[in-house]
Write a protein that holds these residues in place. Structure first.
Motif, mmCIF file in Angstrom:
data_model
loop_
_atom_site.group_PDB
_atom_site.id
_atom_site.type_symbol
_atom_site.label_atom_id
_atom_site.label_comp_id
_atom_site.label_asym_id
_atom_site.label_seq_id
_atom_site.Cartn_x
_atom_site.Cartn_y
_atom_site.Cartn_z
ATOM 1 N N ALA A 15 29.718 30.554 39.191
ATOM 2 C CA ALA A 15 29.855 30.147 40.591
ATOM 3 C C ALA A 15 28.590 29.417 41.022
ATOM 4 O O ALA A 15 27.837 29.895 41.861
ATOM 5 N N LEU A 16 28.366 28.272 40.400
ATOM 6 C CA LEU A 16 27.154 27.502 40.679
ATOM 7 C C LEU A 16 27.553 26.097 41.110
ATOM 8 O O LEU A 16 28.559 25.568 40.627
ATOM 9 N N ASP A 17 26.744 25.502 41.992
ATOM 10 C CA ASP A 17 27.010 24.132 42.414
ATOM 11 C C ASP A 17 26.279 23.196 41.463
ATOM 12 O O ASP A 17 25.047 23.166 41.440
ATOM 13 N N LYS A 18 27.042 22.447 40.692
ATOM 14 C CA LYS A 18 26.419 21.609 39.662
ATOM 15 C C LYS A 18 25.659 20.415 40.243
ATOM 16 O O LYS A 18 24.858 19.803 39.561
ATOM 17 N N LEU A 36 33.232 28.398 42.697
ATOM 18 C CA LEU A 36 32.091 28.508 43.603
ATOM 19 C C LEU A 36 32.424 29.279 44.880
ATOM 20 O O LEU A 36 31.621 30.067 45.375
ATOM 21 N N LEU A 37 33.629 29.040 45.371
ATOM 22 C CA LEU A 37 34.052 29.705 46.600
ATOM 23 C C LEU A 37 34.124 31.218 46.405
ATOM 24 O O LEU A 37 33.732 31.983 47.288
ATOM 25 N N GLN A 38 34.584 31.645 45.232
ATOM 26 C CA GLN A 38 34.671 33.081 44.949
ATOM 27 C C GLN A 38 33.281 33.706 45.027
ATOM 28 O O GLN A 38 33.123 34.830 45.514
ATOM 29 N N GLY A 39 32.288 32.970 44.527
ATOM 30 C CA GLY A 39 30.909 33.449 44.561
ATOM 31 C C GLY A 39 30.429 33.657 45.982
ATOM 32 O O GLY A 39 29.649 34.577 46.267
ATOM 33 N N ILE A 40 30.911 32.802 46.898
ATOM 34 C CA ILE A 40 30.513 32.926 48.307
ATOM 35 C C ILE A 40 31.298 34.067 48.965
ATOM 36 O O ILE A 40 30.759 34.831 49.760
ATOM 37 N N LEU A 41 32.579 34.179 48.597
ATOM 38 C CA LEU A 41 33.432 35.202 49.215
ATOM 39 C C LEU A 41 33.007 36.632 48.872
ATOM 40 O O LEU A 41 33.310 37.555 49.620
ATOM 41 N N VAL A 42 32.326 36.816 47.747
ATOM 42 C CA VAL A 42 31.906 38.185 47.403
ATOM 43 C C VAL A 42 30.540 38.537 48.017
ATOM 44 O O VAL A 42 30.084 39.669 47.897
ATOM 45 N N ASN A 73 38.415 25.772 42.939
ATOM 46 C CA ASN A 73 38.817 25.558 41.546
ATOM 47 C C ASN A 73 37.667 25.761 40.564
ATOM 48 O O ASN A 73 37.874 26.146 39.426
ATOM 49 N N GLN A 74 36.454 25.453 41.011
ATOM 50 C CA GLN A 74 35.292 25.621 40.116
ATOM 51 C C GLN A 74 34.728 27.045 40.163
ATOM 52 O O GLN A 74 33.792 27.352 39.447
ATOM 53 N N GLU A 111 46.056 24.034 47.013
ATOM 54 C CA GLU A 111 45.578 24.408 45.684
ATOM 55 C C GLU A 111 45.020 23.225 44.915
ATOM 56 O O GLU A 111 44.271 23.384 43.962
ATOM 57 N N SER A 112 45.462 22.012 45.259
ATOM 58 C CA SER A 112 44.995 20.855 44.497
ATOM 59 C C SER A 112 44.522 19.743 45.426
ATOM 60 O O SER A 112 45.013 19.613 46.545
#
Lengths: 257, 309
Positions: free
Chosen positions: B89-92, A87-93, A84-85, A162-163
């Motif tokens: 895509a940052l961990d706060k 962050l996961l998308q950043g890891i997946l790419v 949701n934040q 999703e939640s």
């Protein structure tokens, strides 16, 4: 991939220790459960073949199991938060294999759960139990298998949710009953026949045996016990099965997402 | 080089069935180009971004990035790309340094290389003294900078940015775009940015205007704006009735093409006689009249109104 796994696992640990309320909650909650329920049910607890065992003592392996269960749940719920934040998308790419995400998360959560369980294990001498070094090692092995199973299962559920509220609902109607019907709160022998069957089919019951039996039997005796070996095989199959399913699910995301 | 051929993308809406998000999209982006894909919300920008970044797969069509197929050679493509998402895509809960370390590990960067690149990138983004701070304590603008630095650490050949100024105040937006400007002049890389703010697209080498999943126009900002002529007149009326009346008058008496939206009229090719007519006979029907150079937003309105007709 190895560095990716270590990095992801380390992140889980840093996040955990940096959130004071999580640390306090995860240590206090099982102790409160143990002491209050142990004291409350103590007077009425009677079970065949468990003469002289107080409810506090009986409940102790269940509390150890609960520690790794809750740790698995609360660590893997961050999968949903991460998604949701963004962050996961950043890891997946990133050019890291998707397996690193599963292993990193699972190892990190397992370590957190095991640290809490080790802390609670310091109370073993006060219960009047003397498992010996071998017993302690077998107990740790049981905890590792249970932690792996719960964390991989939590990851698998969280990946498809999703939640976080949805995850909590699943936790209430599925994960907690798995724990309750494992023999953690009451012995299987005391349950009605239909419930006894459900408890027997519950893989978590077998994981609990891997935690309970080493407290009372030396390692050499356990290795020759068919009951222990059966529990070991079922619990290991459950844990590894959950892990493989989580890996399959995440890998499928890589291919279809 | 990004090459997109006949790209189609559908997604399922519960009970409503398939919905087309991208329709027969064709686009070529030359190396070292700063390309901005613009269009209103829901036009398909984020869907295209999601496909290019490897998070979604196209239903139909082909995409090649630097000659590599986006479906079968995705792992190679990932090494070439830096990605900046709409939400950083940052961990706060982690510090800047810890976030960068995770990125370095995920991209297989050696610790020394990561350290050297950080030293270089933190200076030009003004983040040198903030490495030990938790990301959660940063302002939105600062978090965007961190996200940009992170995306550049492995020195990508292609930088994808999905509405990177979303949620920033005007100052933060300007600062971020200035950094992107600096970046494109100092480093050789292709930049693809999406934005629903047409003014942001004016800085790009090339702009693509997306609407309802179709690419309506591609060209340099100046080329696109030239399609509307050098100047246009924008008339603000008090209500729709006045706007309709003026639209009719301008079309009937002066044979001009007029685009009306609510109480606003946009008129191309206005001459002195028309202006005199408006000011002397219809002054009471409008509040404001301005002569201005066309913007990309004007072009978007121009194209989409034409498509409605």
């Amino acid at each position: 991939m190895f560095r990716g796994i270590i990095s992801m696992a380390k992140r889980e640990l840093v996040r955990f220790f940096r959130q004071g309320h999580r640390v306090v909650g995860s240590i206090a909650q099982p102790i409160i459960f143990w002491l209050f329920l142990g004291s409350g049910f103590g007077a009425s607890f009677q079970a065949p073949g468990l003469a002289g065992v107080t409810y506090t003592e009986y409940f102790f392996p269940g509390i150890l199991l609960m520690v790794v269960l809750f740790s698995g749940i609360f660590s893997t719920i961050t999968v949903i938060e991460d998604r949701n934040q963004g962050l996961l998308q950043g890891i997946l790419v990133a050019p890291v294999h998707r397996m690193a995400i599963v292993f990193g998360k699972v190892i990190g959560a397992m370590v957190i759960g095991l640290l809490q369980a080790f802390l609670l294990m310091l109370t073993i001498p006060f219960l009047g139990i003397e498992p010996g070094i071998g017993g302690v090692l077998m107990l740790v092995l049981g905890l590792v298998i249970a932690a792996l199973g719960f964390t991989a299962l939590g990851f698998l559920i969280a990946w498809n949710m999703e939640s976080t509220s949805g995850f909590h609902a699943i936790m209430s109607v599925f994960l907690l009953p798995l724990w309750m019907l494992s023999g953690a709160m009451f012995p299987m022998a005391q349950a009605p026949a239909w419930l006894e069957w459900i408890m027997f089919l519950n893989p978590v019951s077998h994981a609990l045996l891997l935690i309970r039996m080493p407290l009372y039997h030396p390692a050499s005796e356990l290795l020759g016990s068919s009951q222990y070996l059966q529990a070991f095989i079922v619990a290991l199959l459950w844990a590894v099965g959950c892990l493989l399913l989580a890996l399959y699910r995440v890998n499928r995301t890589q291919q279809s997402a | 080089m990004i090459s997109i051929k006949e790209l189609n993308y559908f997604y399922n809406v519960k009970k409503l069935g398939k919905r087309q998000a991208l329709a027969s999209l064709n686009l070529n982006i030359a190396p070292n180009t700063f390309f901005t894909l613009t269009g209103p919300n829901g036009s398909g920008k984020s869907t295209l971004f999601s496909i290019l970044s490897g998070l979604s797969q196209p239903n139909e069509g082909q995409i090649a990035i630097n000659g590599l197929d986006i479906v079968s050679q995705q792992s190679k493509i990932r090494r070439l790309m830096g990605v900046v998402f709409q939400n950083p895509a940052l961990d706060k809960h982690l510090t800047l340094a810890e976030n960068f370390q995770i990125h370095g590990d995920l991209y297989g960067m050696e610790p020394n290389l990561l350290k050297n690149r950080l030293a270089e990138d933190l200076v030009w983004t003004g983040l040198s003294d903030r490495l030990g701070e938790l990301v959660g304590t940063l302002s939105g603008g600062m978090a965007r900078r961190v996200e940009l630095v992170k995306a550049l650490l492995h020195r990508p050949k292609i930088l994808l940015m999905d509405e990177p100024t979303n949620g920033l105040d005007p100052g933060g937006r300007r600062d971020f775009l200035d950094m992107v400007d600096k970046l494109r002049h100092e480093r050789e890389m292709t930049i693809l940015m999406t934005s629903h703010i047409f003014a942001e697209a004016e800085r790009a080498d090339k702009v693509g205007i997306l609407h309802k999943g179709s690419l309506l126009a591609v060209g340099s900002p100046q080329e696109l704006k030239n399609r509307l002529g050098k100047e246009m007149v924008v008339i603000q009326t008090a209500d729709r009735q006045h706007a309709e009346f003026l639209k009719e008058q301008l079309a009937k008496n002066h044979h001009l093409k007029v685009w009306a939206r609510e109480g606003e009229l946009r008129v191309e090719g206005v001459d002195k006689n028309t202006l005199d007519d408006l000011l002397s006979h219809h002054r009471d029907r409008f509040n404001e009249l301005a002569i201005k150079r066309p913007t990309l937003e004007d072009l978007f309105i121009h194209i989409t109104q034409d498509r409605k007709v």
